[in-house]
Structure formats: C-alpha cells, structure tokens
Motif scaffolding. Sequence first.
Motif, short mmCIF file in Angstrom:
data_model
loop_
_atom_site.label_atom_id
_atom_site.label_comp_id
_atom_site.label_asym_id
_atom_site.label_seq_id
_atom_site.Cartn_x
_atom_site.Cartn_y
_atom_site.Cartn_z
N VAL A 8 -7.24 4.39 -0.37
CA VAL A 8 -8.35 4.84 0.47
C VAL A 8 -9.30 3.68 0.77
O VAL A 8 -9.77 3.50 1.90
CB VAL A 8 -9.12 5.99 -0.22
CG1 VAL A 8 -10.40 6.31 0.54
CG2 VAL A 8 -8.24 7.22 -0.33
N GLU A 9 -9.54 2.84 -0.25
CA GLU A 9 -10.42 1.68 -0.08
C GLU A 9 -9.86 0.73 0.98
O GLU A 9 -10.59 0.20 1.81
CB GLU A 9 -10.58 0.96 -1.41
CG GLU A 9 -11.53 -0.24 -1.36
CD GLU A 9 -11.64 -0.92 -2.71
OE1 GLU A 9 -11.91 -2.14 -2.73
OE2 GLU A 9 -11.46 -0.24 -3.74
N GLY A 10 -8.54 0.52 0.94
CA GLY A 10 -7.90 -0.36 1.92
C GLY A 10 -8.04 0.18 3.33
O GLY A 10 -8.30 -0.57 4.28
N GLU A 11 -7.87 1.49 3.48
CA GLU A 11 -7.99 2.12 4.79
C GLU A 11 -9.43 2.04 5.30
O GLU A 11 -9.67 1.83 6.49
CB GLU A 11 -7.54 3.58 4.72
CG GLU A 11 -6.06 3.77 4.48
CD GLU A 11 -5.21 3.39 5.68
OE1 GLU A 11 -5.76 3.25 6.79
OE2 GLU A 11 -3.99 3.21 5.51
N THR B 100 -6.39 -7.22 4.58
CA THR B 100 -6.32 -6.00 3.76
C THR B 100 -5.06 -5.87 2.93
O THR B 100 -5.02 -5.13 1.96
CB THR B 100 -6.41 -4.75 4.66
OG1 THR B 100 -5.27 -4.73 5.53
CG2 THR B 100 -7.68 -4.77 5.49
N GLY B 101 -4.02 -6.61 3.33
CA GLY B 101 -2.73 -6.46 2.64
C GLY B 101 -1.94 -5.26 3.12
O GLY B 101 -0.86 -4.96 2.61
N ILE B 102 -2.45 -4.56 4.13
CA ILE B 102 -1.78 -3.39 4.70
C ILE B 102 -0.71 -3.86 5.69
O ILE B 102 -0.89 -4.87 6.38
CB ILE B 102 -2.79 -2.46 5.38
CG1 ILE B 102 -3.78 -1.92 4.34
CG2 ILE B 102 -2.11 -1.31 6.09
CD1 ILE B 102 -4.91 -1.07 4.92
N LYS C 263 -13.38 -0.75 9.09
CA LYS C 263 -14.55 -1.57 9.34
C LYS C 263 -14.23 -2.83 10.12
O LYS C 263 -14.98 -3.23 11.01
CB LYS C 263 -15.21 -1.95 8.01
CG LYS C 263 -15.86 -0.78 7.28
CD LYS C 263 -16.46 -1.23 5.96
CE LYS C 263 -17.11 -0.06 5.21
NZ LYS C 263 -17.66 -0.49 3.89
N ILE C 264 -13.12 -3.47 9.76
CA ILE C 264 -12.86 -4.79 10.35
C ILE C 264 -12.11 -4.72 11.69
O ILE C 264 -12.27 -5.62 12.52
CB ILE C 264 -12.08 -5.70 9.38
CG1 ILE C 264 -10.67 -5.16 9.13
CG2 ILE C 264 -12.84 -5.89 8.09
CD1 ILE C 264 -9.80 -6.13 8.35
N LEU C 265 -11.33 -3.68 11.92
CA LEU C 265 -10.55 -3.63 13.16
C LEU C 265 -11.41 -3.66 14.42
O LEU C 265 -11.13 -4.43 15.35
CB LEU C 265 -9.64 -2.40 13.17
CG LEU C 265 -8.19 -2.62 12.74
CD1 LEU C 265 -7.40 -1.32 12.81
CD2 LEU C 265 -7.52 -3.70 13.58
N HIS D 92 0.81 -1.22 0.00
CA HIS D 92 0.00 0.00 0.00
C HIS D 92 0.84 1.27 0.00
O HIS D 92 0.38 2.34 0.39
CB HIS D 92 -0.95 -0.01 1.20
CG HIS D 92 -2.11 -0.95 1.03
ND1 HIS D 92 -1.95 -2.31 1.11
CD2 HIS D 92 -3.41 -0.74 0.75
CE1 HIS D 92 -3.13 -2.89 0.90
NE2 HIS D 92 -4.02 -1.96 0.68
N THR D 93 2.09 1.15 -0.43
CA THR D 93 2.94 2.33 -0.47
C THR D 93 2.54 3.26 -1.61
O THR D 93 2.00 2.83 -2.63
CB THR D 93 4.42 1.92 -0.64
OG1 THR D 93 5.24 3.08 -0.60
CG2 THR D 93 4.65 1.21 -1.97
#
Length: 276
Positions: A232-235, A262-264, A240-242, A152-153
């Motif tokens: 932004v979608e990943g964030e 998320t891959g983050i 939502k999931i955290l 996500h860089t």
Amino acid sequence: MSGTLYIVATPIGNLDDITFRAIDTLKSVDLILAEDTRHSKTLINHHDISTPMRAFHEHNEQHKSAEVIEALLSGKNMALISDAGTPLISDPGYVLVREAKQAGVMVSPIPGPSAMISAMSAAGIATDRFGFFGFLPNKKTARVKAIQAIAHTNQTVIFYESPKRILECTKDMLSVLGDQRIVCLAKELTKSFETIKTDTLPTLLDYLQADATHQKGEFVILISAIDKDNRVEGEEQLDKILPILLAEMGTSKAAKLAAKITGIDKKHCYQRAIDL
C-alpha cells in the motif's frame, strides 16, 4: 498402438529418493532419454537398471524429437529423465512433450523429487500462493529489472541460481527489495551439506561472504510476498510522484523513472500513468 512417454522424476541428490514406480518404469521401458547419460549412469547402476539410455538434452531436443515421436508411434515405450528432479522444470523436455501430445502419444508423469517443492516445504515462507521463475537473467541489468518486476508481488517468488552468480544476485536483491524482506537460500538439498537459511538479506549476504564454500552448490531462492502495508505504501508513493513526473516528461519516461524510484513493475507504473 502407440507407446507411452513417461516423464520420470529422479533424485535431486540422495539416490534413494526415488519411487518404486519410477524404478519399475525405468526398468520396463524400451529406452531412457537422459539429459546426460554419464551423469545418470550413477543412478541407473545404483538401482540395477539395465535399460539402454540415449542423450536427450537442450542442444539436440529440436531435431531428436521427431525421431523419438516416430519410435513412440511404432509402439515403443520411453522414459524421459533430467540430471536431477522433475523433467521440464527448468530442464529440457517441453518440445518433446508438446509434439508427443500433438501426435496423439500418451504422456504419463511419474512424480517425485523437485528442488523447488523441496525448498518450499522447509523454507518457513508462505506457500499458499507462489510463482516460479526458473533462472533469472545472467546479466546484472536484466537481473535487476527482473527482481524489480517481482518486488511488489503478493505471492512467494521462487527461482534458481548458480553458485557463480549467487553473491551478485543476493546483492541485487538487497538493492531492490531492501533489508527487511525475508528470503530463503536453499542449497545442496538432500545431500550431505544441505543448507536452508531463511532470514533478512543483509544476514544472508553476510553468510555468503563469510566463507567462499557457502557460495557453492545449486541454489533455490524463495522471496516472501511483500507485506500488505508495504504494498500500500508503494502504491501511495506512486500516486504522489506520477503526476509530478508526468508534468515534466512523457508517459513512458515517467513510468520508467517511477518504477526505479518505487521498485514497482514498469508496466504497472505505465498503466497507472495512462489512467491519470
């Protein structure tokens, strides 16, 4: 008066890709420190350089550096070269340069070829911001984690890969980055079979699997920065999931699972988790 340690960039393939200054320097110094003297002999002979060479590589750098520094302090001039490209860029030399500077020896770069820079110039991927990561880990689990950390860089990511691992590495990139990310595979730069392919990962994977010879050569890999919308979608997904995960498990475990989903980067997920 002490001598000078010259850091000399040499060709990454085509033997004529060397500057006049580099040739003059290699001819004028007292000694050339070469990563592999047998390999460098071809370049030295091609340009009629008669300066003696001594092996200086990752296996002897620690105990040879003191000897080299002593010679430099006595007034000798030396040149450090790697097998190809610019020394210290995923090649030996850091220990020597660090100790030379600490000893007050002048260290002077003689710029020239670099596989990383050459690939960037022809990849067709943004170069205004980039990060270089050398070689990724050999083992699959560690390599996947490394790719997840850069997924996500907002800058172009560059690293090297060997022909032995290029296929598995590309599969790992596809599993982490998805099928829309633009990636460049550049190999055999400046050589007869120079290949620079910039496309989506499924297409690049098809190319590698179509012919075993496509996997041969030392690779430079460039991964395009993630699109702003995708970042932004990943964030948003993380937001939502955290809370759901934290209600069921501890912070560390929740962050680890969120990173997988998320891959983050896990560190980023952990920081977000403790901030909630």
